[in-house]
Design a protein around this motif. Structure first.
Motif, PDB file in Angstrom:
ATOM      1  N   VAL A 100      50.308 138.289   9.883  1.00  0.00           N
ATOM      2  CA  VAL A 100      50.867 137.281   9.655  1.00  0.00           C
ATOM      3  C   VAL A 100      52.859 137.799  10.564  1.00  0.00           C
ATOM      4  CG1 VAL A 100      52.649 135.934   8.082  1.00  0.00           C
ATOM      5  CG2 VAL A 100      50.255 135.973   7.842  1.00  0.00           C
ATOM      6  N   LEU A 101      53.057 139.017   9.815  1.00  0.00           N
ATOM      7  CA  LEU A 101      54.507 139.008  10.504  1.00  0.00           C
ATOM      8  C   LEU A 101      54.707 139.703  12.254  1.00  0.00           C
ATOM      9  CD1 LEU A 101      55.280 142.622   8.105  1.00  0.00           C
ATOM     10  CD2 LEU A 101      56.025 140.048   7.753  1.00  0.00           C
ATOM     11  N   GLN A 102      53.541 139.799  12.895  1.00  0.00           N
ATOM     12  CA  GLN A 102      53.098 140.029  14.221  1.00  0.00           C
ATOM     13  C   GLN A 102      52.987 138.300  14.981  1.00  0.00           C
ATOM     14  OE1 GLN A 102      51.819 143.508  15.648  1.00  0.00           O
ATOM     15  NE2 GLN A 102      53.501 144.180  15.373  1.00  0.00           N
ATOM     16  N   GLU A 103      52.311 137.538  13.940  1.00  0.00           N
ATOM     17  CA  GLU A 103      52.043 136.106  14.838  1.00  0.00           C
ATOM     18  C   GLU A 103      50.571 136.409  15.722  1.00  0.00           C
ATOM     19  OE1 GLU A 103      54.944 133.995  16.340  1.00  0.00           O
ATOM     20  OE2 GLU A 103      56.040 133.177  14.670  1.00  0.00           O
ATOM     21  N   ASN A 104      50.340 138.204  14.853  1.00  0.00           N
ATOM     22  CA  ASN A 104      49.041 138.216  15.853  1.00  0.00           C
ATOM     23  C   ASN A 104      47.312 137.332  15.471  1.00  0.00           C
ATOM     24  OD1 ASN A 104      46.635 140.240  17.003  1.00  0.00           O
ATOM     25  ND2 ASN A 104      48.749 141.431  17.367  1.00  0.00           N
ATOM     26  N   GLN A 105      47.417 136.620  16.302  1.00  0.00           N
ATOM     27  CA  GLN A 105      46.016 135.342  16.002  1.00  0.00           C
ATOM     28  C   GLN A 105      44.968 136.730  16.022  1.00  0.00           C
ATOM     29  OE1 GLN A 105      46.147 132.745  18.876  1.00  0.00           O
ATOM     30  NE2 GLN A 105      47.928 131.112  18.209  1.00  0.00           N
ATOM     31  N   GLN A 106      44.916 137.633  16.940  1.00  0.00           N
ATOM     32  CA  GLN A 106      43.655 138.215  17.328  1.00  0.00           C
ATOM     33  C   GLN A 106      43.793 138.967  15.645  1.00  0.00           C
ATOM     34  OE1 GLN A 106      46.308 138.550  18.996  1.00  0.00           O
ATOM     35  NE2 GLN A 106      45.685 138.485  21.151  1.00  0.00           N
ATOM     36  N   GLU A 107      44.592 139.830  15.010  1.00  0.00           N
ATOM     37  CA  GLU A 107      44.044 140.551  13.419  1.00  0.00           C
ATOM     38  C   GLU A 107      43.376 139.296  12.303  1.00  0.00           C
ATOM     39  OE1 GLU A 107      44.192 143.591  13.456  1.00  0.00           O
ATOM     40  OE2 GLU A 107      46.292 144.342  14.442  1.00  0.00           O
ATOM     41  N   LEU A 108      44.336 138.136  12.859  1.00  0.00           N
ATOM     42  CA  LEU A 108      43.913 137.274  11.993  1.00  0.00           C
ATOM     43  C   LEU A 108      42.463 137.188  11.913  1.00  0.00           C
ATOM     44  CD1 LEU A 108      47.059 134.912  10.875  1.00  0.00           C
ATOM     45  CD2 LEU A 108      46.196 136.376   9.866  1.00  0.00           C
ATOM     46  N   LEU A 109      41.855 136.771  13.049  1.00  0.00           N
ATOM     47  CA  LEU A 109      40.353 136.743  13.613  1.00  0.00           C
ATOM     48  C   LEU A 109      40.326 137.656  13.166  1.00  0.00           C
ATOM     49  CD1 LEU A 109      40.856 134.964  17.212  1.00  0.00           C
ATOM     50  CD2 LEU A 109      40.455 133.796  15.361  1.00  0.00           C
TER      51      LEU A 109
END
Length: 324
Positions: A100-109
């Protein structure tokens, strides 16, 4: 008339005020300020962390209860599953915060995939348990299923509705910088996901230590520290853009690949001659997942190493207000 014309001119001028605040440089890359998060993002992060902490508490309570009772082979297996779930929950908290803090889609996946694996393993473990064992783990199982389904649905909705502007904010208008930034984040995520898979695999294999020799038990014990050290090397290589560390990281993975291949052969022999299935099936599944992650990680590391020295590091760690 004059005041009216001034107001009209001001209305026609483009709004050049930034729509966001400056990013905060951190050792893991730039992140958004908490005040920049929308109320929906704050609710999502709070709900995710509270849900994970609830499941964490249920796992700790189950783990403590298991240690107070006499241990059998099935109990040892359930203790191993509890430890793996604890590791997964800790990593999930990291994934959702950084995602969320980095808008990192890979981390959310990675977060969604970790929740899915945790959910599937819990369902299989509950179905295979005997009636007496089900009474002992029913609370933990209910928490994992309820919060797991909720977190997966909420995370998928967040990914669909939330566009990714972080690559533009860090890399600027040049598409090459944005592409490099996305590849860097992919490598970063794969390194941490690989670390999670290795730790879980070591715990799962050590649970079947009676079926392994002393040498293998020592290798697995050292493997935990090896995995941590290798992850640090990989993350530093990515963030500091150090090609020698990239090659060191790649070399560190070679003995792991050889050992994982040998473990598949060894566990297959145990399957054939001793006809045991539960821990062995989980171990083979974990090995295949780890091998898949490693292949993607090694390819991504080679790709990102060719992008070193082009200015992305300076943009990521620039002091607010001095970014080129």
């Amino acid at each position: 008339m004059e005041s009216g014309s001034i107001e009209e001119r001001e209305c026609l001028l483009p709004n050049l005020k930034p729509r966001h605040r400056e990013l905060l440089p951190t050792p893991c890359g730039p992140v958004k300020q908490c005040s920049e998060l929308s109320w929906l993002e704050k609710i999502y992060v709070s709900a995710a962390i509270l849900s994970l902490l609830t499941v964490l508490g249920a796992n700790i309570a189950s783990f403590v209860r298991q240690n107070k009772t006499e241990t059998t082979d099935l109990d040892k297996e359930d203790v191993a599953i509890s430890v793996i779930q604890l590791i997964g929950i800790v990593f999930c908290i990291y994934y959702v915060l950084r995602g969320v803090l980095q808008e990192n889609q890979q981390e959310l996946l990675a977060f969604i995939l970790s929740i899915l694996l945790l959910l599937v393993r819990s369902v299989v473990n509950f179905i295979a348990a005997e009636p007496k064992e089900k009474k002992a783990i029913v609370i933990r199982f209910a928490c994992i299923v309820a919060f797991g389904v909720f977190l997966m649905a909420a995370s998928l909705s967040y990914l669909i509705k939330r566009p990714n502007f972080m690559a533009f904010r860090v890399g600027g208008a040049l598409e090459s910088f944005q592409s490099h930034y996305l590849t860097l984040n992919l490598c970063f995520s794969l390194v941490t996901f690989d670390l999670q898979a290795q730790l879980c695999l070591c715990v799962l294999l050590m649970a079947g230590a009676p079926q392994l020799s002393l040498l293998h038990a020592i290798i697995l014990g050292v493997g935990i520290f090896w995995a941590l050290f290798k992850a640090v090397i990989g993350l530093v290589a990515i963030l500091k853009e150090k090609k020698p560390l990239v090659w060191m990281f790649l070399v560190q993975n070679l003995p792991e690949l050889v050992y994982l291949g040998y473990l598949i052969y060894l566990i297959s022999r145990v399957w054939i001659y001793e006809r045991t299935y539960v821990l062995e099936a989980g171990a083979v599944t974990g090995i295949l997942i780890s091998l898949t992650i490693k292949v993607g990680l090694l390819v991504s590391m080679v790709r990102i190493s060719h992008c070193f020295g082009q200015g992305l590091h300076e943009r990521m760690f620039a002091v607010p207000g001095t970014r080129p």
